[in-house]
Design an enzyme around this catalytic site. Structure first.
Site, PDB file in Angstrom:
ATOM      1  N   SER A  22       0.832  -1.216   0.000  1.00 11.42           N
ATOM      2  CA  SER A  22       0.000   0.000   0.000  1.00 11.42           C
ATOM      3  C   SER A  22       0.865   1.266   0.000  1.00 11.42           C
ATOM      4  O   SER A  22       1.857   1.366   0.717  1.00 11.42           O
ATOM      5  CB  SER A  22      -0.895  -0.009   1.242  1.00 11.42           C
ATOM      6  OG  SER A  22      -1.566   1.227   1.338  1.00 11.42           O
ATOM      7  N   LYS A  73     -13.710  -4.134   1.369  1.00  9.65           N
ATOM      8  CA  LYS A  73     -14.503  -2.948   1.040  1.00  9.65           C
ATOM      9  C   LYS A  73     -16.012  -3.216   0.988  1.00  9.65           C
ATOM     10  O   LYS A  73     -16.800  -2.420   1.485  1.00  9.65           O
ATOM     11  CB  LYS A  73     -14.030  -2.347  -0.287  1.00  9.65           C
ATOM     12  CG  LYS A  73     -12.613  -1.780  -0.215  1.00  9.65           C
ATOM     13  CD  LYS A  73     -12.420  -0.632  -1.156  1.00  9.65           C
ATOM     14  CE  LYS A  73     -11.832  -0.946  -2.468  1.00  9.65           C
ATOM     15  NZ  LYS A  73     -11.446   0.257  -3.236  1.00  9.65           N
ATOM     16  N   ASP A 108     -13.191   6.977  -2.992  1.00 14.19           N
ATOM     17  CA  ASP A 108     -12.777   6.802  -4.393  1.00 14.19           C
ATOM     18  C   ASP A 108     -13.579   7.752  -5.284  1.00 14.19           C
ATOM     19  O   ASP A 108     -13.090   8.204  -6.317  1.00 14.19           O
ATOM     20  CB  ASP A 108     -13.003   5.357  -4.871  1.00 14.19           C
ATOM     21  CG  ASP A 108     -11.892   4.424  -4.419  1.00 14.19           C
ATOM     22  OD1 ASP A 108     -10.818   4.915  -4.011  1.00 14.19           O
ATOM     23  OD2 ASP A 108     -12.111   3.195  -4.458  1.00 14.19           O
ATOM     24  N   GLY A 132     -15.273  -0.963 -18.773  1.00 13.96           N
ATOM     25  CA  GLY A 132     -15.252  -1.883 -17.634  1.00 13.96           C
ATOM     26  C   GLY A 132     -16.427  -1.645 -16.708  1.00 13.96           C
ATOM     27  O   GLY A 132     -16.949  -0.524 -16.619  1.00 13.96           O
ATOM     28  N   GLY A 135     -15.689  -3.049  -9.778  1.00 11.07           N
ATOM     29  CA  GLY A 135     -15.839  -2.234  -8.569  1.00 11.07           C
ATOM     30  C   GLY A 135     -15.469  -0.774  -8.793  1.00 11.07           C
ATOM     31  O   GLY A 135     -16.194   0.134  -8.356  1.00 11.07           O
ATOM     32  N   ALA A 136     -14.343  -0.526  -9.463  1.00  9.42           N
ATOM     33  CA  ALA A 136     -13.896   0.863  -9.644  1.00  9.42           C
ATOM     34  C   ALA A 136     -14.868   1.635 -10.540  1.00  9.42           C
ATOM     35  O   ALA A 136     -15.073   2.840 -10.345  1.00  9.42           O
ATOM     36  CB  ALA A 136     -12.494   0.874 -10.244  1.00  9.42           C
ATOM     37  N   LEU A 230      -7.467   4.705 -14.637  1.00 11.46           N
ATOM     38  CA  LEU A 230      -7.398   4.481 -13.189  1.00 11.46           C
ATOM     39  C   LEU A 230      -6.103   3.777 -12.785  1.00 11.46           C
ATOM     40  O   LEU A 230      -5.732   3.760 -11.612  1.00 11.46           O
ATOM     41  CB  LEU A 230      -8.618   3.672 -12.720  1.00 11.46           C
ATOM     42  CG  LEU A 230      -9.817   4.488 -12.242  1.00 11.46           C
ATOM     43  CD1 LEU A 230     -10.206   5.571 -13.216  1.00 11.46           C
ATOM     44  CD2 LEU A 230     -11.000   3.620 -11.904  1.00 11.46           C
ATOM     45  N   TYR A 232      -2.180   3.200 -12.200  1.00 13.64           N
ATOM     46  CA  TYR A 232      -1.062   4.109 -11.906  1.00 13.64           C
ATOM     47  C   TYR A 232       0.295   3.426 -11.998  1.00 13.64           C
ATOM     48  O   TYR A 232       1.314   4.031 -11.657  1.00 13.64           O
ATOM     49  CB  TYR A 232      -1.250   4.826 -10.559  1.00 13.64           C
ATOM     50  CG  TYR A 232      -1.586   3.915  -9.408  1.00 13.64           C
ATOM     51  CD1 TYR A 232      -0.604   3.251  -8.688  1.00 13.64           C
ATOM     52  CD2 TYR A 232      -2.916   3.724  -9.042  1.00 13.64           C
ATOM     53  CE1 TYR A 232      -0.924   2.423  -7.637  1.00 13.64           C
ATOM     54  CE2 TYR A 232      -3.257   2.897  -7.992  1.00 13.64           C
ATOM     55  CZ  TYR A 232      -2.250   2.254  -7.293  1.00 13.64           C
ATOM     56  OH  TYR A 232      -2.585   1.424  -6.262  1.00 13.64           O
TER      57      TYR A 232
HETATM   58  P1  NAP Z   1     -12.643  -5.449 -11.174  1.00 12.62           P
HETATM   59  O1  NAP Z   1     -13.760  -5.301 -10.194  1.00 12.62           O
HETATM   60  O2  NAP Z   1     -12.001  -6.771 -11.342  1.00 12.62           O
HETATM   61  O3  NAP Z   1     -13.207  -4.945 -12.603  1.00 12.62           O
HETATM   62  C1  NAP Z   1     -12.432  -4.980 -13.756  1.00 12.62           C
HETATM   63  C2  NAP Z   1     -13.316  -4.760 -14.977  1.00 12.62           C
HETATM   64  O4  NAP Z   1     -12.468  -4.785 -16.125  1.00 12.62           O
HETATM   65  C3  NAP Z   1     -14.394  -5.827 -15.179  1.00 12.62           C
HETATM   66  O5  NAP Z   1     -15.569  -5.227 -15.639  1.00 12.62           O
HETATM   67  C4  NAP Z   1     -13.800  -6.719 -16.258  1.00 12.62           C
HETATM   68  O6  NAP Z   1     -14.746  -7.308 -17.124  1.00 12.62           O
HETATM   69  C5  NAP Z   1     -12.997  -5.706 -17.064  1.00 12.62           C
HETATM   70  N1  NAP Z   1     -11.892  -6.381 -17.765  1.00 12.62           N
HETATM   71  C6  NAP Z   1     -10.857  -7.045 -17.203  1.00 12.62           C
HETATM   72  N2  NAP Z   1     -10.034  -7.517 -18.165  1.00 12.62           N
HETATM   73  C7  NAP Z   1     -10.601  -7.172 -19.349  1.00 12.62           C
HETATM   74  C8  NAP Z   1     -10.243  -7.378 -20.713  1.00 12.62           C
HETATM   75  N3  NAP Z   1      -9.129  -8.051 -21.051  1.00 12.62           N
HETATM   76  N4  NAP Z   1     -11.049  -6.882 -21.674  1.00 12.62           N
HETATM   77  C9  NAP Z   1     -12.162  -6.180 -21.346  1.00 12.62           C
HETATM   78  N5  NAP Z   1     -12.562  -5.955 -20.067  1.00 12.62           N
HETATM   79  C10 NAP Z   1     -11.782  -6.431 -19.100  1.00 12.62           C
HETATM   80  O7  NAP Z   1     -11.459  -4.432 -10.834  1.00 12.62           O
HETATM   81  P2  NAP Z   1     -11.605  -2.980 -10.183  1.00 12.62           P
HETATM   82  O8  NAP Z   1     -11.520  -3.086  -8.715  1.00 12.62           O
HETATM   83  O9  NAP Z   1     -12.776  -2.314 -10.777  1.00 12.62           O
HETATM   84  O10 NAP Z   1     -10.228  -2.291 -10.647  1.00 12.62           O
HETATM   85  C11 NAP Z   1     -10.020  -2.012 -12.003  1.00 12.62           C
HETATM   86  C12 NAP Z   1      -8.732  -1.206 -12.191  1.00 12.62           C
HETATM   87  O11 NAP Z   1      -8.850   0.063 -11.533  1.00 12.62           O
HETATM   88  C13 NAP Z   1      -7.483  -1.864 -11.623  1.00 12.62           C
HETATM   89  O12 NAP Z   1      -6.432  -1.648 -12.517  1.00 12.62           O
HETATM   90  C14 NAP Z   1      -7.247  -1.107 -10.324  1.00 12.62           C
HETATM   91  O13 NAP Z   1      -5.882  -1.087  -9.956  1.00 12.62           O
HETATM   92  C15 NAP Z   1      -7.720   0.282 -10.713  1.00 12.62           C
HETATM   93  N6  NAP Z   1      -8.146   1.115  -9.575  1.00 12.62           N
HETATM   94  C16 NAP Z   1      -7.484   2.289  -9.371  1.00 12.62           C
HETATM   95  C17 NAP Z   1      -7.874   3.114  -8.337  1.00 12.62           C
HETATM   96  C18 NAP Z   1      -7.146   4.411  -8.123  1.00 12.62           C
HETATM   97  O14 NAP Z   1      -7.294   5.022  -7.061  1.00 12.62           O
HETATM   98  N7  NAP Z   1      -6.407   4.898  -9.081  1.00 12.62           N
HETATM   99  C19 NAP Z   1      -8.937   2.739  -7.501  1.00 12.62           C
HETATM  100  C20 NAP Z   1      -9.595   1.531  -7.740  1.00 12.62           C
HETATM  101  C21 NAP Z   1      -9.183   0.723  -8.794  1.00 12.62           C
HETATM  102  P3  NAP Z   1     -15.739  -8.499 -16.656  1.00 12.62           P
HETATM  103  O15 NAP Z   1     -16.715  -7.838 -15.725  1.00 12.62           O
HETATM  104  O16 NAP Z   1     -16.380  -8.944 -17.906  1.00 12.62           O
HETATM  105  O17 NAP Z   1     -14.872  -9.518 -15.990  1.00 12.62           O
END
Ligand code: NAP
Length: 287
Positions: A22, A73, A108, A132, A135-136, A230, A232
């Site tokens: 973290s 979360k 967030d 996508g 969660g994010a 999103l 980094y």
């Molecule tokens: P998550 O819940 O696993 O959701 C990921 C989404 O991306 C899902 O809808 C998934 O599709 C889609 N996806 C994954 N691989 C794919 C591909 N090859 N082609 C098309 N769609 C694809 O993850 P999350 O928690 O939302 O996090 C997503 C990203 O945001 C991560 O990289 C995380 O590090 C980043 N993030 C950043 C922050 C920040 O503060 N900057 C905060 C939160 C998250 P399906 O639903 O069909 O599986």
């Protein structure tokens, strides 16, 4: 100079499993030091099945508040008095004490919105396109609603999941109308949007060469549109580099991470916090 921890130092932290990578301790402790406040922020590893026990322990101790990351979360939601943002996102990442128990929200949303507020747009006329539906993406939807966008398109790869995502917003109190689309629809969607957000992990290290949208398709973006990733690691991602080459304005995920942390620290300390100090500490820790 590290903060001197004494008998009066107040405790903040982040729970999760794992928490060892973290960036939050570096970022929060830098801001606490800059403000000269007598707090310390520590990693608190809590395994998936131990959340209720950990909360009871925190209740009995002097912990002022904490952040939560994977896997806690969503599980925190029924255990705290959740704000509207926490309920809409369906996940809690920041918790503080109230007289009657723990309260929690999802910063967030604040983190996502903060870098957009400084880029003036007539948000009610902007229809963001969000890649996508995980969660994010939920925090992004709530953030766009808060900005005043009237409509938003979520692009998913799995029809069933994207339909579930859309249904999950019924009775959520969102003002914006949420449409869904598939990746095949992007050639029509891209020229019409001023805000394109990547919430998928495509392009995240170690797959840093990957991009959710290839260069030839990004050529459909309007010049001056905002491309927001999103992710980094790396900074910038391939998606942001290609978007910038098309004349887009790039915002990377570190800004969201730093600004969600700043929003949490403001809640605990009840004062404005130095975002630039937090940004620098997080960027140094990443390097
Ligand atoms: P998550 O819940 O696993 O959701 C990921 C989404 O991306 C899902 O809808 C998934 O599709 C889609 N996806 C994954 N691989 C794919 C591909 N090859 N082609 C098309 N769609 C694809 O993850 P999350 O928690 O939302 O996090 C997503 C990203 O945001 C991560 O990289 C995380 O590090 C980043 N993030 C950043 C922050 C920040 O503060 N900057 C905060 C939160 C998250 P399906 O639903 O069909 O599986």
């Amino acid at each position: 100079m590290p903060h001197l921890i004494t008998g009066t130092t107040q405790l903040l932290g982040v729970i999760g499993d794992p928490v060892r990578h973290s960036l939050s301790p570096a970022m929060h402790n830098a801001a606490i030091a800059a403000l000269g406040r007598d707090f310390v922020y520590v990693p608190l590893p809590v395994a998936a099945g131990d959340l209720v026990r950990a909360l009871a322990g925190f209740e009995a101790s002097a912990l002022v508040g904490f952040n939560a990351t994977i896997p806690h979360k969503q599980d925190l939601l029924p255990l705290v008095r959740a704000t509207a943002a926490g309920r809409q996102v369906g996940a809690i990442n920041t918790v503080w004490r109230e007289e009657t128990g723990w309260a929690g929200t999802n910063t967030d949303v604040d983190g996502f919105v903060a870098p957009l507020r400084s880029r003036a747009r007539n948000w009610s006329d902007v229809t963001p396109v969000v890649l996508g539906n995980g969660g994010a993406a939920r925090a992004v939807v709530v953030g766009c609603d808060r900005l005043g966008c009237r409509e938003l398109v979520v692009v998913g790869r799995t029809l069933e999941k994207v339909a579930q995502f859309q249904n999950s917003w019924h009775e959520s109190g969102l003002d914006l109308s949420l449409r869904t689309a598939t990746w095949e629809d992007l050639p029509e969607l891209l020229p019409a949007t001023e805000l394109l957000v990547n919430t998928t992990p495509i392009g995240m290290a170690p797959n840093a060469e990957a991009t959710p949208i290839p260069a030839e398709l990004l050529a459909n973006l309007q010049p001056g549109a905002i491309a927001y990733d999103l992710i980094y690691t790396p900074r910038p991602t391939q998606f942001l580099q290609l978007s910038q080459q098309q004349g887009a304005v790039a915002i990377d995920g570190l800004e969201m991470l730093v600004c969600q942390g700043a929003a949490a620290l403001e809640l605990w300390l009840q004062q404005p916090v130095p975002v630039d100090v937090m940004r620098q500490a997080a960027a140094e820790r990443l390097r």
